[in-house]
Motif scaffolding. Structure first.
Motif, PDB file in Angstrom:
ATOM      1  N   LEU A  46       0.804  -1.224  -0.121  1.00 16.08           N
ATOM      2  CA  LEU A  46      -0.097   0.155  -0.024  1.00 16.08           C
ATOM      3  C   LEU A  46       0.616   1.318  -0.069  1.00 16.08           C
ATOM      4  CD1 LEU A  46      -2.604  -0.694   2.747  1.00 16.08           C
ATOM      5  CD2 LEU A  46      -3.025  -0.581   0.188  1.00 16.08           C
ATOM      6  N   ALA A  47       1.857   1.333   0.812  1.00 19.53           N
ATOM      7  CA  ALA A  47       2.734   2.695   1.027  1.00 19.53           C
ATOM      8  C   ALA A  47       3.980   2.412   0.042  1.00 19.53           C
ATOM      9  CB  ALA A  47       3.051   2.432   2.522  1.00 19.53           C
ATOM     10  N   GLN A  48       4.017   1.483  -0.649  1.00 22.36           N
ATOM     11  CA  GLN A  48       5.224   1.327  -1.689  1.00 22.36           C
ATOM     12  C   GLN A  48       6.408   1.443  -1.184  1.00 22.36           C
ATOM     13  OE1 GLN A  48       4.275   3.386  -5.252  1.00 22.36           O
ATOM     14  NE2 GLN A  48       2.388   2.295  -5.542  1.00 22.36           N
ATOM     15  N   VAL A  49       6.534   0.736   0.105  1.00 24.89           N
ATOM     16  CA  VAL A  49       7.808   0.803   0.956  1.00 24.89           C
ATOM     17  C   VAL A  49       8.381  -0.628   0.930  1.00 24.89           C
ATOM     18  CG1 VAL A  49       7.536   3.186   1.871  1.00 24.89           C
ATOM     19  CG2 VAL A  49       6.711   1.058   2.974  1.00 24.89           C
ATOM     20  N   SER A  50       9.650  -0.717   1.545  1.00 25.06           N
ATOM     21  CA  SER A  50      10.028  -2.229   1.609  1.00 25.06           C
ATOM     22  C   SER A  50       9.444  -2.653   3.054  1.00 25.06           C
ATOM     23  CB  SER A  50      11.510  -2.010   1.840  1.00 25.06           C
ATOM     24  OG  SER A  50      12.030  -1.322   2.995  1.00 25.06           O
ATOM     25  N   ARG A  51       9.364  -3.894   3.266  1.00 26.50           N
ATOM     26  CA  ARG A  51       9.198  -4.342   4.477  1.00 26.50           C
ATOM     27  C   ARG A  51       9.985  -4.027   5.566  1.00 26.50           C
ATOM     28  NH1 ARG A  51       6.566 -10.290   3.297  1.00 26.50           N
ATOM     29  NH2 ARG A  51       6.478 -10.281   5.392  1.00 26.50           N
ATOM     30  N   VAL A  52      11.079  -3.572   5.268  1.00 26.01           N
ATOM     31  CA  VAL A  52      12.065  -3.163   6.517  1.00 26.01           C
ATOM     32  C   VAL A  52      11.633  -1.814   6.945  1.00 26.01           C
ATOM     33  CG1 VAL A  52      14.478  -2.293   6.805  1.00 26.01           C
ATOM     34  CG2 VAL A  52      13.860  -4.219   5.160  1.00 26.01           C
ATOM     35  N   THR A  53      11.110  -1.046   6.076  1.00 28.96           N
ATOM     36  CA  THR A  53      10.511   0.320   6.253  1.00 28.96           C
ATOM     37  C   THR A  53       9.304   0.051   7.113  1.00 28.96           C
ATOM     38  OG1 THR A  53      11.490   1.057   4.501  1.00 28.96           O
ATOM     39  CG2 THR A  53       9.696   2.390   5.254  1.00 28.96           C
ATOM     40  N   VAL A  54       8.510  -0.882   6.833  1.00 23.87           N
ATOM     41  CA  VAL A  54       7.280  -1.050   7.441  1.00 23.87           C
ATOM     42  C   VAL A  54       7.688  -1.394   8.945  1.00 23.87           C
ATOM     43  CG1 VAL A  54       5.193  -2.569   7.815  1.00 23.87           C
ATOM     44  CG2 VAL A  54       5.824  -1.500   5.610  1.00 23.87           C
ATOM     45  N   ARG A  55       8.753  -2.494   9.016  1.00 27.23           N
ATOM     46  CA  ARG A  55       9.342  -2.840  10.460  1.00 27.23           C
ATOM     47  C   ARG A  55       9.435  -1.715  11.387  1.00 27.23           C
ATOM     48  NH1 ARG A  55      12.278  -7.495   8.469  1.00 27.23           N
ATOM     49  NH2 ARG A  55      10.633  -8.049   7.083  1.00 27.23           N
ATOM     50  N   ARG A  56      10.259  -1.078  10.657  1.00 25.26           N
ATOM     51  CA  ARG A  56      10.796   0.397  11.509  1.00 25.26           C
ATOM     52  C   ARG A  56       9.767   1.000  12.020  1.00 25.26           C
ATOM     53  NH1 ARG A  56      15.773   3.606   9.398  1.00 25.26           N
ATOM     54  NH2 ARG A  56      15.852   4.563  11.379  1.00 25.26           N
ATOM     55  N   ALA A  57       8.765   1.382  11.262  1.00 24.62           N
ATOM     56  CA  ALA A  57       7.707   2.341  11.592  1.00 24.62           C
ATOM     57  C   ALA A  57       6.698   1.616  12.658  1.00 24.62           C
ATOM     58  CB  ALA A  57       6.612   2.549  10.405  1.00 24.62           C
ATOM     59  N   ILE A  58       6.633   0.347  12.464  1.00 29.15           N
ATOM     60  CA  ILE A  58       5.679  -0.483  13.396  1.00 29.15           C
ATOM     61  C   ILE A  58       6.597  -0.489  15.079  1.00 29.15           C
ATOM     62  CG2 ILE A  58       4.773  -2.706  14.078  1.00 29.15           C
ATOM     63  CD1 ILE A  58       3.566  -2.312  11.619  1.00 29.15           C
ATOM     64  N   THR A  59       7.826  -0.858  14.795  1.00 31.98           N
ATOM     65  CA  THR A  59       8.876  -0.728  16.092  1.00 31.98           C
ATOM     66  C   THR A  59       8.594   0.516  16.755  1.00 31.98           C
ATOM     67  OG1 THR A  59      10.445  -2.168  14.643  1.00 31.98           O
ATOM     68  CG2 THR A  59      11.009  -1.196  16.983  1.00 31.98           C
ATOM     69  N   LYS A  60       8.512   1.605  15.977  1.00 27.64           N
ATOM     70  CA  LYS A  60       8.440   3.027  16.710  1.00 27.64           C
ATOM     71  C   LYS A  60       6.941   3.127  17.372  1.00 27.64           C
ATOM     72  CE  LYS A  60       9.396   7.432  16.173  1.00 27.64           C
ATOM     73  NZ  LYS A  60       9.648   8.994  15.481  1.00 27.64           N
ATOM     74  N   LEU A  61       5.991   2.496  16.917  1.00 23.46           N
ATOM     75  CA  LEU A  61       4.685   2.734  17.409  1.00 23.46           C
ATOM     76  C   LEU A  61       4.562   1.642  18.641  1.00 23.46           C
ATOM     77  CD1 LEU A  61       2.642   2.477  14.082  1.00 23.46           C
ATOM     78  CD2 LEU A  61       2.469   4.101  15.689  1.00 23.46           C
ATOM     79  N   VAL A  62       5.361   0.647  18.457  1.00 21.06           N
ATOM     80  CA  VAL A  62       5.445  -0.441  19.886  1.00 21.06           C
ATOM     81  C   VAL A  62       5.820   0.343  20.981  1.00 21.06           C
ATOM     82  CG1 VAL A  62       6.418  -2.650  20.372  1.00 21.06           C
ATOM     83  CG2 VAL A  62       5.293  -2.525  18.139  1.00 21.06           C
ATOM     84  N   ALA A  63       7.144   1.092  20.528  1.00 21.37           N
ATOM     85  CA  ALA A  63       8.211   1.655  21.604  1.00 21.37           C
ATOM     86  C   ALA A  63       7.115   2.824  22.208  1.00 21.37           C
ATOM     87  CB  ALA A  63       9.316   2.170  21.035  1.00 21.37           C
ATOM     88  N   ALA A  64       6.363   3.292  21.469  1.00 21.85           N
ATOM     89  CA  ALA A  64       5.705   4.591  22.108  1.00 21.85           C
ATOM     90  C   ALA A  64       4.356   4.092  22.814  1.00 21.85           C
ATOM     91  CB  ALA A  64       5.019   5.547  20.878  1.00 21.85           C
ATOM     92  N   GLY A  65       3.985   2.606  22.803  1.00 18.31           N
ATOM     93  CA  GLY A  65       3.025   2.089  23.472  1.00 18.31           C
ATOM     94  C   GLY A  65       1.653   1.945  22.603  1.00 18.31           C
ATOM     95  N   GLN A  66       1.838   2.387  21.469  1.00 19.11           N
ATOM     96  CA  GLN A  66       0.377   2.386  20.694  1.00 19.11           C
ATOM     97  C   GLN A  66       0.080   1.225  20.030  1.00 19.11           C
ATOM     98  OE1 GLN A  66       1.593   6.337  18.622  1.00 19.11           O
ATOM     99  NE2 GLN A  66      -0.245   6.867  18.851  1.00 19.11           N
ATOM    100  N   VAL A  67       0.974   0.365  19.778  1.00 19.09           N
ATOM    101  CA  VAL A  67       0.829  -0.852  19.037  1.00 19.09           C
ATOM    102  C   VAL A  67       1.398  -2.124  19.788  1.00 19.09           C
ATOM    103  CG1 VAL A  67       1.389  -2.236  16.902  1.00 19.09           C
ATOM    104  CG2 VAL A  67       0.461   0.154  16.702  1.00 19.09           C
ATOM    105  N   ASP A  68       0.564  -3.140  19.905  1.00 15.45           N
ATOM    106  CA  ASP A  68       1.129  -4.423  20.413  1.00 15.45           C
ATOM    107  C   ASP A  68       1.600  -5.447  19.233  1.00 15.45           C
ATOM    108  OD1 ASP A  68       1.018  -3.709  23.168  1.00 15.45           O
ATOM    109  OD2 ASP A  68      -1.045  -4.261  23.505  1.00 15.45           O
TER     110      ASP A  68
END
Ligand code: 16G
Length: 245
Positions: A46-68
């Protein structure tokens, strides 16, 4: 939760943009409390980015406590992390506000009827002590989560039959042409008494926002006095400020 952002060239690293986009969707309710995020592969497409990029975005959301992240199951919006932004400049009802966010509101009526006014009702509604007040106490939920405990009081001639209020008080008032035209709101911080806490499924003494709304007809007559206790972990009240002329 459409990645409309990706049609516009954004600023900053791609993972940050994707992070901001998901965080915004969580904040404004497009991604609901507890909702599952699209799978990594789908987000990357959807975002036309690599899976590494997706993983980095999600890791940041996890660190901020917004995503499990749950192993094998995927990523989910952390329950209780969703904040509802409520603008303070428009006069909306609970039902309308939740509907606009794609949430279903329900109300549990705790008490209702016509009563002699309490002192705060007499003052707010400008009533004679001999007058009658229509009072409704409701526990208001969105998608089954208790959000607010509200006691609404109106002069009995404005709401002669409080039993008519099914889901929305403002719908009943609008049908009668007596919905408030403007309102004043006072917001203060309180600690919940045992009974209120129990009703809101929070511990006794928990912090809450007390919002008192006095609603007026165009003529200036006060016709609604609502005392609502709101969960401070869910509500953010937001106002736009302008420089004075
Ligand atoms: C909101 C109002 C409340 C009003 C109610 C009507 C705030 C702080 N309070 O909860 O004063 O009585 O909406 O909602 O926004 P209804 O039409 O869904 O019953």
């Amino acid at each position: 939760f459409a990645p409309a952002l990706w049609h516009r060239p954004g600023r900053g690293p791609r993972y940050q943009q994707l992070h901001d986009h998901i965080a915004a969707a969580i904040r404004d309710g497009r991604l609901a409390d507890g909702a599952q995020l699209p799978p990594e592969r789908e987000l990357a497409e959807l975002a036309q980015v690599s899976r590494v990029t997706v993983r980095r975005a999600i890791t940041k959301l996890v660190a901020a406590g917004q995503v499990d992240q749950r192993r094998g199951a995927g990523s989910f919006v952390r329950r209780g992390s969703v904040k509802l932004e409520h603008t303070l400049s428009t006069l909306t009802s609970f039902t309308e506000y939740m509907r606009a966010r794609g949430l279903t509101s329900t109300s549990q009526v705790l008490a209702r009827g016509l009563f002699p006014p309490a002192p705060d009702e007499t003052v707010a509604l400008g009533l004679a002590t001999s007058a009658r007040v229509a009072r409704i106490e409701r526990l208001r939920s969105a998608d089954g989560v208790p959000m607010a405990l509200e006691r609404s009081s109106l002069p009995a001639d404005i709401l002669p039959d409080p039993d008519l209020v099914d889901l929305s008080l403002y719908t009943v008032l609008r049908a009668a042409g007596t919905a408030p035209h403007r309102a004043l709101q006072r917001i203060s911080a309180v600690n919940l008494a045992a009974r209120e806490a129990e009703r809101m499924a929070l511990p006794e003494g928990a912090a809450a926002l007390l919002i008192e709304r006095t609603g007026y007809l165009a003529s200036g007559r006060p016709i609604e006095f609502t005392r609502g206790l709101y969960r401070p972990d869910i509500y953010d009240f937001v106002a736009e400020l302008r420089l004075e002329d």
